[in-house]
Design a protein around this motif. Structure first.
Motif, PDB file in Angstrom:
ATOM      1  N   LEU A 186       0.847  -1.204   0.000  1.00 12.65           N
ATOM      2  CA  LEU A 186       0.000   0.000   0.000  1.00 12.65           C
ATOM      3  C   LEU A 186       0.879   1.250   0.000  1.00 12.65           C
ATOM      4  O   LEU A 186       0.664   2.180  -0.778  1.00 12.65           O
ATOM      5  N   ASN A 187       1.901   1.226   0.862  1.00  7.26           N
ATOM      6  CA  ASN A 187       2.812   2.372   0.927  1.00  7.26           C
ATOM      7  C   ASN A 187       3.527   2.567  -0.408  1.00  7.26           C
ATOM      8  O   ASN A 187       3.676   3.686  -0.883  1.00  7.26           O
ATOM      9  N   ARG A 189       2.499   1.724  -3.411  1.00  8.50           N
ATOM     10  CA  ARG A 189       1.586   2.297  -4.398  1.00  8.50           C
ATOM     11  C   ARG A 189       1.383   3.783  -4.136  1.00  8.50           C
ATOM     12  O   ARG A 189       1.284   4.589  -5.065  1.00  8.50           O
ATOM     13  N   ALA A 190       1.328   4.158  -2.853  1.00 12.55           N
ATOM     14  CA  ALA A 190       1.151   5.572  -2.514  1.00 12.55           C
ATOM     15  C   ALA A 190       2.326   6.390  -3.031  1.00 12.55           C
ATOM     16  O   ALA A 190       2.154   7.487  -3.547  1.00 12.55           O
ATOM     17  N   GLU A 193       1.853   6.926  -6.661  1.00  9.85           N
ATOM     18  CA  GLU A 193       0.700   7.748  -7.015  1.00  9.85           C
ATOM     19  C   GLU A 193       0.946   9.207  -6.670  1.00  9.85           C
ATOM     20  O   GLU A 193       0.656  10.099  -7.454  1.00  9.85           O
ATOM     21  N   ASN A 194       1.420   9.459  -5.455  1.00  7.35           N
ATOM     22  CA  ASN A 194       1.547  10.821  -4.974  1.00  7.35           C
ATOM     23  C   ASN A 194       2.620  10.862  -3.896  1.00  7.35           C
ATOM     24  O   ASN A 194       2.327  10.756  -2.711  1.00  7.35           O
ATOM     25  N   ALA A 196       4.318  13.165  -2.557  1.00  6.67           N
ATOM     26  CA  ALA A 196       4.237  14.208  -1.537  1.00  6.67           C
ATOM     27  C   ALA A 196       3.315  13.767  -0.408  1.00  6.67           C
ATOM     28  O   ALA A 196       3.610  13.960   0.774  1.00  6.67           O
ATOM     29  N   THR A 197       2.212  13.146  -0.776  1.00  5.56           N
ATOM     30  CA  THR A 197       1.277  12.652   0.228  1.00  5.56           C
ATOM     31  C   THR A 197       1.916  11.540   1.046  1.00  5.56           C
ATOM     32  O   THR A 197       1.803  11.507   2.265  1.00  5.56           O
ATOM     33  N   ALA A 198       2.600  10.630   0.362  1.00  5.81           N
ATOM     34  CA  ALA A 198       3.257   9.534   1.058  1.00  5.81           C
ATOM     35  C   ALA A 198       4.285  10.086   2.035  1.00  5.81           C
ATOM     36  O   ALA A 198       4.390   9.630   3.174  1.00  5.81           O
ATOM     37  N   ALA A 200       4.271  13.015   3.475  1.00  6.20           N
ATOM     38  CA  ALA A 200       3.593  13.648   4.611  1.00  6.20           C
ATOM     39  C   ALA A 200       3.057  12.598   5.577  1.00  6.20           C
ATOM     40  O   ALA A 200       2.911  12.858   6.755  1.00  6.20           O
ATOM     41  N   ALA A 201       2.764  11.398   5.043  1.00  9.59           N
ATOM     42  CA  ALA A 201       2.251  10.341   5.908  1.00  9.59           C
ATOM     43  C   ALA A 201       3.386   9.611   6.623  1.00  9.59           C
ATOM     44  O   ALA A 201       3.153   8.626   7.304  1.00  9.59           O
ATOM     45  N   ILE A 203       6.121   8.165   5.142  1.00 13.04           N
ATOM     46  CA  ILE A 203       6.739   7.078   4.393  1.00 13.04           C
ATOM     47  C   ILE A 203       8.048   7.588   3.799  1.00 13.04           C
ATOM     48  O   ILE A 203       8.094   8.690   3.250  1.00 13.04           O
ATOM     49  N   LYS A 325     -10.297   5.421 -13.820  1.00 10.69           N
ATOM     50  CA  LYS A 325      -9.148   5.768 -12.994  1.00 10.69           C
ATOM     51  C   LYS A 325      -8.478   4.542 -12.375  1.00 10.69           C
ATOM     52  O   LYS A 325      -7.366   4.616 -11.895  1.00 10.69           O
ATOM     53  N   ARG A 342       7.435  22.946  -4.565  1.00  8.51           N
ATOM     54  CA  ARG A 342       6.038  23.133  -4.200  1.00  8.51           C
ATOM     55  C   ARG A 342       5.257  23.716  -5.344  1.00  8.51           C
ATOM     56  O   ARG A 342       5.775  24.314  -6.213  1.00  8.51           O
TER      57      ARG A 342
END
Lengths: 342, 503
Positions: A186-187, A189-190, A193-194, A196-198, A200-201, A203, A325, A342
């Motif tokens: 899951l991580n 794939r994140a 995909e994105n 920046a989001t990963a 921030a989470a 990872i 999608k 950014r």
């Protein structure tokens, strides 16, 4: 068409498919992290030549080569050499943020150059022994399940291959499970995909990218190993056919919609298409050749060889049109990630 | 937070800011654009690290170095731009990056629990790409709560919401307050501040102004604290000489890709020989307004922008034309966009090549005509005092002020009838800013209609002739810059007048 030619067509397709299945599963893992590694052909070359060179030296210098050592040596050297190829790519694209396409294509040229250099001069290095061959290692890889392979047509279709053909299916299933069911998957794939989001989470994007690219390259390299040891029976051919197979593996990633489980049947389908020219009744070939205005029926082979690519293009067109999608490439595929951007 | 300071390059984003947050309260953080609200909160959530000052959580001094540290301390921030993965389900997004075994069923169950407790509405199995903006925001809040946050920071949460959705969000926030959570909400909108928060802290230009109890505050008192005392600027403002109507904008409405109205029914005229200032909180439609005039925006049906050319021909409709068509009609529009190196200039090309971007279509020969752009570049360099090693040095390498001079110089050189500038002096030092003001004044004297989108109210009040104030995509009033006060404009920026059109 006779039964025996149908069986040999299936066998050909499965062996051919196994080579590109490895390539495509490895590339799928890599692409899931957002790295578009177009160096797959080069990596498969590296895997192939590393296994051949190491086992060749071993068989040359040891009077009675031990098959188990041959097997381990071939697999470890192929995996390490390919993963090193992936490491070069990772360092350039992740750490130095070089352009991924250029780096990948360069890696292809580099890999095929290195492999053909050593493949061509291996026997000279070893003191002129003529045609390189690694009979012991090759026979280990080509050993099929005793008893089962002699069970008539079923045995021939299902049990007449070396263990690596089955290993490919296992890896495909494991990869699929890894990507869709585990936390690490899951991580990963994140990250693709994105990033920046990963990030921030919490990872570690860089680590995920490095690891998936290197392990992915290692798996792709298994395709090169299988090609050298099984497909061409432990010899070396400087004809660039690994490269063609490498590109097919890249095409297969798109064909499978980045799902390793689809690579199992997709790779065999590509194999069927590839060998179509040998098994298609000559009457049809002649008619088609006439229709295309070709002088020789044999020229049809080149047209048949295009089929896997055409199928891939059609799949791309269809999936792009559907705009679903779910079946798209990872959103950040091919893009470098830099936290402070950014 | 005590004496927190953050410096970016030469700008001080936060200077010795001290802020207290109690549990079980909602604190509003109020301030103009660029007053450092988001920077301050980013330091709490671990995106930036303060250069000076200390942060205490529950009485203990802490160092927050990454978003993960912030999570561990129970601080969660909901950013303006959502950090969600489109192809994942809600539950997958929540589970991302958490150090425990992946069990989506359990995650879903806990999401439902949180939803029930605070009154959210989230389907754990829904994919993010199927969600509306407010659903995505709700998911972000759930994500933060799932990680056990006790301090929630919301960065302009209502900017993307409809009034009904905002009400719903506020209900949820009140529920969380009742549960003992601390909530910090960053906002520009005064009526929201008054309706939701317990206390208001105000920042101005990076400085902490003060904190008041909402019960004691009024819109006027907050505006005063937000905009501060009027600063006297010595900017020349020549009287407009016989202004002529140049643009008539009627019923202009623009929808963004989410179908939300960015601009609604804007009506105004632009006169040649005057400077029309446009004020508003960022994102309330200024950019879209300028782009619509420049032919870069799709507008809704019924919108109209009429151009009256100086030589008295009949008015020409600009809506539906591309920038090139507008140019070919002989209409001299100049646009100095906000994003100088993105939309205005090509960073990797030199001054003279950048000049050519406007003129390359004029040549008739097969080869490019290089002489006149080169001459123009030399002229701009000399007249505006652009500091550059040479006119072929990539403009990206120049300082912000010099880049702006190059861009303004080029736009002015084409002898425009309408000159639009967006944040023309953003990031420039005082001297360069005055050069730009002076250049704009010269254009005004020539009879050019200047549209000036600015963020500094002092400058707008001293420089413009009229100020048009946008609020929430609506025209909230046009005031005479000579006879208005900072408070009046500030109030127009933040509080919608009845009926949408004030004076």
């Amino acid at each position: 068409m006779t039964l025996s030619s149908l069986i040999s067509w299936i066998q050909g397709a499965i062996i051919f498919g196994t080579v590109i299945m490895y390539g495509s599963i490895g590339e799928t893992l890599t692409e899931k992290s957002g790295n578009l590694n177009l160096g797959v052909p080069g990596i498969m070359y590296l895997g192939g030549i590393a296994s051949l060179a190491s086992t060749f030296m071993y068989e040359l210098n040891v009077p009675n080569p031990n098959p188990v050592i041959c097997l381990i040596l071939a697999m470890v050297s192929a995996f390490v050499a390919s993963a090193l190829g992936g490491l070069i790519y990772s360092f350039l694209t992740i750490t130095l943020r070089a352009n991924q396409n250029v780096t990948g294509l360069t890696l292809t040229i580099f890999g095929s150059g290195v492999a053909n250099f050593f493949g061509g001069s291996l026997n000279k290095l070893a003191g002129g022994v003529g045609q390189i061959s690694v009979p012991v290692t090759s026979s280990v890889f080509r050993t099929n399940i005793p008893g089962l392979s002699s069970m008539g047509a079923v045995g021939k279709i299902f049990f007449s291959y070396g263990f690596m053909a089955y290993l490919a299916i296992v890896i495909a299933i494991v990869s699929q499970y890894f990507l869709s069911k585990t936390k690490t998957g899951l991580n990963l794939r994140a990250v693709g995909e994105n990033p920046a989001t990963a990030d921030a989470a919490g990872i570690n994007v860089t680590r995920y990218k490095y690891l998936s690219t290197c392990i992915g390259a290692g798996i792709s390299g298994m395709g090169g190993l299988f090609y050298v040891m099984d497909y061409i029976k432990g010899t070396w051919a400087n004809d660039g056919s690994i490269e063609a197979l490498g590109w097919l593996a890249v095409a297969l990633v798109i064909f499978t919609n980045w799902k390793p489980k689809n690579a199992i049947w997709g790779s065999y389908l590509f194999g069927f298409c590839y060998w179509l020219y040998l098994y298609l009744p000559s009457s049809i070939s002649t008619k088609l050749a006439n229709w295309f205005g070709l002088a020789k029926t044999a020229h049809m082979q080149n047209l048949y060889n295009m089929i896997p690519y055409i199928v891939t293009i059609v799949v791309l067109v269809i999936t792009s049109c559907r705009k679903n999608k779910k079946s798209q490439a990872p959103a950040a595929l091919g893009l470098p990630y830099f936290r402070e951007d950014r | 937070m005590e004496n927190v300071t953050k410096v970016f390059g030469s700008t001080v984003a936060n200077n010795k800011v001290t802020l207290d947050i109690y549990s079980g309260e909602i604190l509003s953080l109020l301030g103009e654009n660029g007053s450092g609200k988001t920077t301050l909160m980013n330091m709490l959530s671990g995106i930036y690290y303060p250069d000076e000052g200390d942060i205490y959580v529950d009485g203990k001094k802490v160092a927050i170095r990454s978003p993960k540290d912030a999570f561990d301390l129970g601080i969660g921030m909901i950013h303006q731009h959502f950090k969600l993965i489109d192809v994942f389900t809600a539950a997958e997004n929540v589970a991302l990056g958490i150090d425990e075994k992946l069990n989506l069923k359990e995650v879903s169950a806990r999401i439902n629990e949180i939803c029930e407790k605070y009154g959210f509405d989230v389907d754990p199995d829904q994919k993010v790409y199927d969600m509306s903006v407010s659903q995505k925001q709700t998911l972000e809040i759930v994500k933060v709560l799932y990680r056990g946050a006790n301090i929630l920071i919301l960065d302009e949460p209502t900017a993307v919401l409809t009034p009904q959705e905002t009400e719903k969000l506020f209900d949820v926030l009140r529920n969380m307050r009742a549960d003992g959570k601390s909530i910090i909400i960053i906002t520009h909108k005064l009526h929201e501040v008054l309706s939701i928060s317990d206390r208001v802290s105000i920042l101005r230009k990076g400085e902490y102004v003060g904190t008041v109890d909402t019960a004691d505050a009024t819109e006027l008192s907050l505006t005063e604290m937000m905009v501060g005392k009027k600063v006297i600027l010595n900017i020349d403002r020549p009287e407009p000489e016989n202004p002529v109507k140049r643009l008539q904008i009627k019923n202009l409405s623009i929808k963004n890709s989410d179908g939300v109205n960015v601009l609604e029914n804007i009506n105004f005229d632009v006169f040649g020989g005057e400077i029309l200032g446009i004020a508003g909180i960022s994102g309330c439609g200024q950019k879209e307004l300028l782009e619509a005039v420049a032919g870069l925006q799709n507008t809704c049906d019924g919108s109209s922008i009429l151009y009256d050319s100086p030589d008295g021909e009949s008015a020409i409709e600009l809506i539906g034309k591309t920038p090139k068509q507008i140019h070919n009609l002989g209409i001299a529009l100049s646009f100095v966009p906000e994003d100088r190196l993105g939309m205005g200039l090509v960073g990797s090309m030199g001054m003279s090549d950048n000049m050519m971007l406007k003129s390359y279509m004029d040549g008739h020969s097969f080869f490019l005509e290089r002489k006149s752009p080169k001459k123009l570049a030399e002229k701009i360099k000399k007249e505006l005092g652009v500091v550059t090693p040479g006119i072929n040095t990539p403009v990206r390498k120049l300082s912000g002020g010099n880049v702006q001079k190059v861009l303004v110089g080029r736009e002015i050189a084409s002898a425009p009838a309408v000159l639009m500038t967006a944040y023309a002096v953003r990031g420039l030092d005082i001297n360069t800013s005055y050069t730009i003001y002076h250049l704009l004044n010269e254009q005004k004297k020539k009879g050019v209609a200047v549209i000036y989108v600015g963020e500094d109210l002092d400058v707008l009040l001293a420089h413009a002739d009229r100020i048009l104030v946008l609020c929430d995509g609506k025209l909230n009033g046009i005031v005479d810059a000579r006879n208005t006060t900072k408070e009046e404009v500030g109030l127009l920026m933040t509080k919608l007048q009845d009926g949408g059109e004030g004076k």
